[in-house]
Design a protein around this motif. Structure first.
Motif, PDB file in Angstrom:
ATOM      1  N   GLN A   1     -20.629  21.044  13.171  1.00 29.53           N
ATOM      2  CA  GLN A   1     -21.600  20.254  13.906  1.00 29.53           C
ATOM      3  C   GLN A   1     -21.193  18.787  13.934  1.00 29.53           C
ATOM      4  O   GLN A   1     -21.533  18.080  14.862  1.00 29.53           O
ATOM      5  CB  GLN A   1     -22.982  20.426  13.288  1.00 29.53           C
ATOM      6  N   GLN A   2     -20.447  18.365  12.925  1.00 28.77           N
ATOM      7  CA  GLN A   2     -19.988  16.986  12.893  1.00 28.77           C
ATOM      8  C   GLN A   2     -19.158  16.666  14.127  1.00 28.77           C
ATOM      9  O   GLN A   2     -19.260  15.576  14.675  1.00 28.77           O
ATOM     10  CB  GLN A   2     -19.155  16.752  11.622  1.00 28.77           C
ATOM     11  N   GLY A   3     -18.355  17.632  14.564  1.00 27.50           N
ATOM     12  CA  GLY A   3     -17.518  17.429  15.738  1.00 27.50           C
ATOM     13  C   GLY A   3     -18.322  17.206  17.005  1.00 27.50           C
ATOM     14  O   GLY A   3     -17.918  16.439  17.878  1.00 27.50           O
ATOM     15  N   GLN A   4     -19.464  17.870  17.102  1.00 28.30           N
ATOM     16  CA  GLN A   4     -20.312  17.685  18.276  1.00 28.30           C
ATOM     17  C   GLN A   4     -20.888  16.274  18.310  1.00 28.30           C
ATOM     18  O   GLN A   4     -20.968  15.656  19.365  1.00 28.30           O
ATOM     19  CB  GLN A   4     -21.434  18.717  18.291  1.00 28.30           C
ATOM     20  N   PHE A   5     -21.294  15.767  17.148  1.00 31.58           N
ATOM     21  CA  PHE A   5     -21.799  14.392  17.094  1.00 31.58           C
ATOM     22  C   PHE A   5     -20.688  13.401  17.405  1.00 31.58           C
ATOM     23  O   PHE A   5     -20.911  12.416  18.105  1.00 31.58           O
ATOM     24  CB  PHE A   5     -22.414  14.091  15.725  1.00 31.58           C
ATOM     25  N   ALA A   6     -19.492  13.667  16.897  1.00 38.20           N
ATOM     26  CA  ALA A   6     -18.355  12.782  17.161  1.00 38.20           C
ATOM     27  C   ALA A   6     -18.040  12.743  18.653  1.00 38.20           C
ATOM     28  O   ALA A   6     -17.732  11.682  19.202  1.00 38.20           O
ATOM     29  CB  ALA A   6     -17.140  13.230  16.360  1.00 38.20           C
ATOM     30  N   ALA A   7     -18.135  13.883  19.309  1.00 39.36           N
ATOM     31  CA  ALA A   7     -17.878  13.940  20.750  1.00 39.36           C
ATOM     32  C   ALA A   7     -18.970  13.227  21.540  1.00 39.36           C
ATOM     33  O   ALA A   7     -18.706  12.646  22.599  1.00 39.36           O
ATOM     34  CB  ALA A   7     -17.763  15.387  21.201  1.00 39.36           C
ATOM     35  N   ALA A   8     -20.192  13.258  21.035  1.00 35.68           N
ATOM     36  CA  ALA A   8     -21.323  12.645  21.737  1.00 35.68           C
ATOM     37  C   ALA A   8     -21.412  11.143  21.520  1.00 35.68           C
ATOM     38  O   ALA A   8     -22.003  10.433  22.341  1.00 35.68           O
ATOM     39  CB  ALA A   8     -22.623  13.302  21.298  1.00 35.68           C
ATOM     40  N   ALA A   9     -20.837  10.637  20.441  1.00 36.02           N
ATOM     41  CA  ALA A   9     -20.982   9.220  20.081  1.00 36.02           C
ATOM     42  C   ALA A   9     -20.608   8.257  21.209  1.00 36.02           C
ATOM     43  O   ALA A   9     -21.357   7.298  21.460  1.00 36.02           O
ATOM     44  CB  ALA A   9     -20.201   8.910  18.806  1.00 36.02           C
ATOM     45  N   PRO A  10     -19.493   8.452  21.907  1.00 34.96           N
ATOM     46  CA  PRO A  10     -19.175   7.504  22.984  1.00 34.96           C
ATOM     47  C   PRO A  10     -20.227   7.480  24.091  1.00 34.96           C
ATOM     48  O   PRO A  10     -20.478   6.429  24.696  1.00 34.96           O
ATOM     49  CB  PRO A  10     -17.832   8.006  23.536  1.00 34.96           C
ATOM     50  N   PHE A  11     -20.873   8.611  24.329  1.00 31.26           N
ATOM     51  CA  PHE A  11     -21.918   8.658  25.346  1.00 31.26           C
ATOM     52  C   PHE A  11     -23.162   7.893  24.888  1.00 31.26           C
ATOM     53  O   PHE A  11     -23.773   7.154  25.666  1.00 31.26           O
ATOM     54  CB  PHE A  11     -22.270  10.109  25.695  1.00 31.26           C
ATOM     55  N   TYR A  12     -23.530   8.073  23.626  1.00 33.32           N
ATOM     56  CA  TYR A  12     -24.656   7.308  23.076  1.00 33.32           C
ATOM     57  C   TYR A  12     -24.357   5.810  23.096  1.00 33.32           C
ATOM     58  O   TYR A  12     -25.242   5.000  23.386  1.00 33.32           O
ATOM     59  CB  TYR A  12     -24.976   7.762  21.650  1.00 33.32           C
ATOM     60  N   GLN A  13     -23.117   5.466  22.790  1.00 36.07           N
ATOM     61  CA  GLN A  13     -22.730   4.049  22.811  1.00 36.07           C
ATOM     62  C   GLN A  13     -22.866   3.492  24.224  1.00 36.07           C
ATOM     63  O   GLN A  13     -23.408   2.406  24.419  1.00 36.07           O
ATOM     64  CB  GLN A  13     -21.303   3.879  22.318  1.00 36.07           C
ATOM     65  N   CYS A  40     -26.239   9.209  15.550  1.00 33.82           N
ATOM     66  CA  CYS A  40     -25.103  10.031  15.966  1.00 33.82           C
ATOM     67  C   CYS A  40     -23.857   9.676  15.146  1.00 33.82           C
ATOM     68  O   CYS A  40     -23.126  10.563  14.697  1.00 33.82           O
ATOM     69  CB  CYS A  40     -24.850   9.825  17.456  1.00 33.82           C
ATOM     70  N   LEU A  41     -23.619   8.387  14.952  1.00 34.52           N
ATOM     71  CA  LEU A  41     -22.474   7.961  14.142  1.00 34.52           C
ATOM     72  C   LEU A  41     -22.594   8.477  12.717  1.00 34.52           C
ATOM     73  O   LEU A  41     -21.620   8.978  12.141  1.00 34.52           O
ATOM     74  CB  LEU A  41     -22.363   6.435  14.136  1.00 34.52           C
ATOM     75  N   LYS A  42     -23.776   8.347  12.153  1.00 33.65           N
ATOM     76  CA  LYS A  42     -23.996   8.793  10.780  1.00 33.65           C
ATOM     77  C   LYS A  42     -23.748  10.295  10.646  1.00 33.65           C
ATOM     78  O   LYS A  42     -23.096  10.745   9.698  1.00 33.65           O
ATOM     79  CB  LYS A  42     -25.425   8.447  10.340  1.00 33.65           C
ATOM     80  N   GLN A  43     -24.242  11.062  11.601  1.00 33.20           N
ATOM     81  CA  GLN A  43     -24.076  12.511  11.558  1.00 33.20           C
ATOM     82  C   GLN A  43     -22.619  12.931  11.756  1.00 33.20           C
ATOM     83  O   GLN A  43     -22.226  14.008  11.336  1.00 33.20           O
ATOM     84  CB  GLN A  43     -24.961  13.185  12.609  1.00 33.20           C
ATOM     85  N   SER A  44     -21.847  12.078  12.407  1.00 38.80           N
ATOM     86  CA  SER A  44     -20.443  12.400  12.631  1.00 38.80           C
ATOM     87  C   SER A  44     -19.548  11.904  11.494  1.00 38.80           C
ATOM     88  O   SER A  44     -18.331  11.994  11.577  1.00 38.80           O
ATOM     89  CB  SER A  44     -19.958  11.855  13.981  1.00 38.80           C
ATOM     90  N   GLY A  45     -20.174  11.367  10.444  1.00 42.74           N
ATOM     91  CA  GLY A  45     -19.415  10.937   9.278  1.00 42.74           C
ATOM     92  C   GLY A  45     -18.918   9.508   9.342  1.00 42.74           C
ATOM     93  O   GLY A  45     -18.100   9.095   8.519  1.00 42.74           O
ATOM     94  N   LYS A  46     -19.396   8.741  10.274  1.00 38.33           N
ATOM     95  CA  LYS A  46     -18.972   7.347  10.427  1.00 38.33           C
ATOM     96  C   LYS A  46     -20.065   6.419   9.887  1.00 38.33           C
ATOM     97  O   LYS A  46     -20.668   5.643  10.619  1.00 38.33           O
ATOM     98  CB  LYS A  46     -18.662   7.051  11.887  1.00 38.33           C
TER      99      LYS A  46
END
Length: 69
Positions: A1-13, A40-46
């Motif tokens: 699931q982390q990968g999905q958040f990482a992929a979504a982060a640029p869109f949220y930004q 989203c960043l937090k969920q993606s491990g950033k």
């Protein structure tokens, strides 16, 4: 699931950038957009990047509160 958040982060930004440009930084919608981006960043491990965005959110909330007075 982390990968999905990482992929979504640029869109949220990008959404946060567009909303902030359209309404101005202290607008509630801009703040909410930034909060969602930070989540989203937090969920993606950033966590470090999320902390930076969360600090910006706190600044904007303080600015909005002082403007309302």
């Amino acid at each position: 699931q982390q990968g999905q958040f990482a992929a979504a982060a640029p869109f949220y930004q990008r959404v946060a950038e567009i909303v902030e440009a359209a309404y101005g930084p202290p607008h509630p919608d801009a703040i909410v957009s930034l909060e969602k981006y930070a989540h989203c960043l937090k969920q993606s491990g950033k966590s470090h990047e999320a902390g930076t965005v969360e600090a910006r959110v706190q600044q904007l909330k303080a600015s909005a509160a002082s403007a309302a007075r």
